[in-house]
Design a protein around this motif. Structure first.
Motif, mmCIF file in Angstrom:
data_model
loop_
_atom_site.group_PDB
_atom_site.id
_atom_site.type_symbol
_atom_site.label_atom_id
_atom_site.label_comp_id
_atom_site.label_asym_id
_atom_site.label_seq_id
_atom_site.Cartn_x
_atom_site.Cartn_y
_atom_site.Cartn_z
ATOM 1 N N CYS A 34 96.253 59.191 25.559
ATOM 2 C CA CYS A 34 97.017 58.344 24.424
ATOM 3 C C CYS A 34 98.235 59.214 23.880
ATOM 4 O O CYS A 34 98.688 58.793 22.943
ATOM 5 C CB CYS A 34 95.732 58.392 22.963
ATOM 6 S SG CYS A 34 95.447 60.115 22.441
ATOM 7 N N CYS A 60 89.968 64.602 23.336
ATOM 8 C CA CYS A 60 90.800 64.230 22.308
ATOM 9 C C CYS A 60 89.916 63.832 21.049
ATOM 10 O O CYS A 60 89.413 63.058 21.071
ATOM 11 C CB CYS A 60 91.768 63.186 22.806
ATOM 12 S SG CYS A 60 92.955 62.302 21.875
ATOM 13 N N PRO A 61 90.689 64.564 19.779
ATOM 14 C CA PRO A 61 89.916 63.960 18.671
ATOM 15 C C PRO A 61 90.448 62.449 18.124
ATOM 16 O O PRO A 61 89.759 61.828 17.416
ATOM 17 C CB PRO A 61 90.582 64.976 17.503
ATOM 18 C CG PRO A 61 91.759 65.577 18.202
ATOM 19 C CD PRO A 61 91.892 65.324 19.456
ATOM 20 N N ARG A 62 91.457 62.026 19.040
ATOM 21 C CA ARG A 62 91.839 60.603 18.613
ATOM 22 C C ARG A 62 91.073 59.563 19.259
ATOM 23 O O ARG A 62 90.588 58.448 18.849
ATOM 24 C CB ARG A 62 93.394 60.341 18.389
ATOM 25 C CG ARG A 62 93.752 59.030 18.048
ATOM 26 C CD ARG A 62 95.147 58.889 17.567
ATOM 27 N NE ARG A 62 96.000 58.829 19.002
ATOM 28 C CZ ARG A 62 97.285 58.745 19.128
ATOM 29 N NH1 ARG A 62 98.026 58.647 18.039
ATOM 30 N NH2 ARG A 62 97.760 58.533 20.239
ATOM 31 N N CYS A 63 91.190 59.420 20.585
ATOM 32 C CA CYS A 63 90.402 58.394 21.449
ATOM 33 C C CYS A 63 89.459 59.161 22.404
ATOM 34 O O CYS A 63 88.733 58.245 22.912
ATOM 35 C CB CYS A 63 91.629 58.157 22.537
ATOM 36 S SG CYS A 63 92.072 59.272 23.840
ATOM 37 N N PHE A 77 98.460 61.962 22.036
ATOM 38 C CA PHE A 77 97.790 63.023 20.778
ATOM 39 C C PHE A 77 98.062 64.302 21.182
ATOM 40 O O PHE A 77 97.579 64.727 22.090
ATOM 41 C CB PHE A 77 96.546 62.832 20.098
ATOM 42 C CG PHE A 77 96.209 63.365 19.184
ATOM 43 C CD1 PHE A 77 96.839 63.107 17.877
ATOM 44 C CD2 PHE A 77 95.327 64.246 19.160
ATOM 45 C CE1 PHE A 77 96.264 63.661 16.645
ATOM 46 C CE2 PHE A 77 95.097 65.344 17.907
ATOM 47 C CZ PHE A 77 95.641 64.955 16.760
ATOM 48 N N LEU A 126 97.424 68.023 19.352
ATOM 49 C CA LEU A 126 96.751 68.911 18.370
ATOM 50 C C LEU A 126 97.587 70.259 18.414
ATOM 51 O O LEU A 126 97.262 71.048 19.338
ATOM 52 C CB LEU A 126 95.222 69.029 18.646
ATOM 53 C CG LEU A 126 94.572 69.748 17.749
ATOM 54 C CD1 LEU A 126 94.487 69.071 16.205
ATOM 55 C CD2 LEU A 126 92.950 69.847 18.142
ATOM 56 N N CYS A 180 96.790 65.074 24.566
ATOM 57 C CA CYS A 180 96.053 64.001 25.345
ATOM 58 C C CYS A 180 96.785 63.454 26.509
ATOM 59 O O CYS A 180 97.878 62.632 26.033
ATOM 60 C CB CYS A 180 95.297 63.001 24.392
ATOM 61 S SG CYS A 180 94.426 61.765 25.250
#
Length: 201
Positions: free
Chosen positions: A54, A33-36, A56, A58, A51
Motif C-alpha cells: 500500500c 503494515c499498520p495500515r493494511c 505506507f 512508518l 509497505c
C-alpha cells in the motif's frame, strides 16, 4: 528516607542487549503494515519501514518528554526515587512524556502536579538531551526537554511513578546515582552551567 539517599543502586543496562538493539533496525519488531496489515513491510532506510503493497511508510522518530528541575529558591532541587522500571529504585528528576495536543510547558507543569503534588508557578526551558527509554521490551528514543520550575510550596507528596521525594542541595547531587542517561548528563550540566539560577526566587 535516611541513608537510602546517600547510597542508591545504580541502574546498569545490559551491554549485550544494547549492542543487539544497535544492530537491529529500530522498527524490527513491527512485522506487518499498520495500515493494511501486509507482511510485505520492509526496511525503507535507517529510521523507517515501508509497505510494498500500500506504500505506507512508518518513521521512527524521537518522542518528546519533559524533565522538571524544581527549585525552592534556596539552591535545593527536588529529587525523586523511581518507583517503576526502567531504573527502578534509582534517583531521578520529576517529568514524563508530553501528551497529544499539549505544549511542553503544559506537559511539565502537569507532570510536576502528578508526581509531586506541587504547583509549578513558573517553568523556564533550559536545554534538551536525547535519551533511550525501554518500555514493554521496546526501546523508545526520546528528546528530554529540561525546565527550571519554581514553586512556593516546599511540602511535596510522592505520587504516580515516584516512590519518594527529597530536597537536595545541588552540591549533594552525584550524577552516577541517577538511573537514566539523560538525567545523569543533565545533572552535570545543571551543576556546571545553571547553578546560579537555583537561588533566584
Amino acid at each position: 528516607m535516611g541513608s537510602r539517599w546517600q547510597k542508591s543502586s545504580i541502574f546498569a543496562s545490559s551491554n549485550e542487549n544494547i549492542e543487539k538493539a544497535m544492530q537491529q533496525h529500530p522498527l524490527e519488531i513491527f512485522g506487518y503494515c499498520p495500515r493494511c496489515g501486509s507482511s510485505n513491510f520492509g526496511v525503507n532506510d535507517f529510521k523507517s519501514k515501508r509497505c510494498a503493497d500500500c506504500g505506507f511508510v512508518l518513521y521512527f522518530n524521537a518522542i518528546a518528554a519533559t524533565v522538571a528541575i524544581i527549585t525552592n529558591g534556596k539552591g535545593d532541587i527536588l529529587v525523586a526515587r523511581r518507583a517503576k522500571e526502567p531504573a527502578k529504585g534509582t534517583l531521578d528528576l520529576p517529568g514524563g512524556f508530553i501528551d497529544s495536543f499539549e505544549t511542553a510547558e503544559e506537559g511539565v507543569a502537569r507532570e510536576v502536579a502528578e508526581e509531586t503534588g506541587l504547583k509549578a508557578n513558573d517553568c523556564r526551558y533550559l536545554f534538551s538531551l536525547p535519551n533511550k527509554y525501554i518500555y514493554s521490551g521496546f526501546e523508545e528514543h526520546t528528546l528530554d526537554l529540561f525546565f527550571l520550575c519554581k514553586t512556593d510550596d516546599c511540602t511535596p507528596a510522592a505520587n504516580d511513578d515516584v516512590e519518594e521525594l527529597q530536597w537536595m542541595g545541588i552540591d549533594e547531587l552525584r550524577s552516577e546515582e541517577f538511573g537514566l542517561a539523560s538525567i545523569r548528563r543533565g545533572v552535570e550540566i545543571i551543576k556546571t552551567d545553571y547553578k546560579h539560577l537555583l537561588t533566584i526566587k
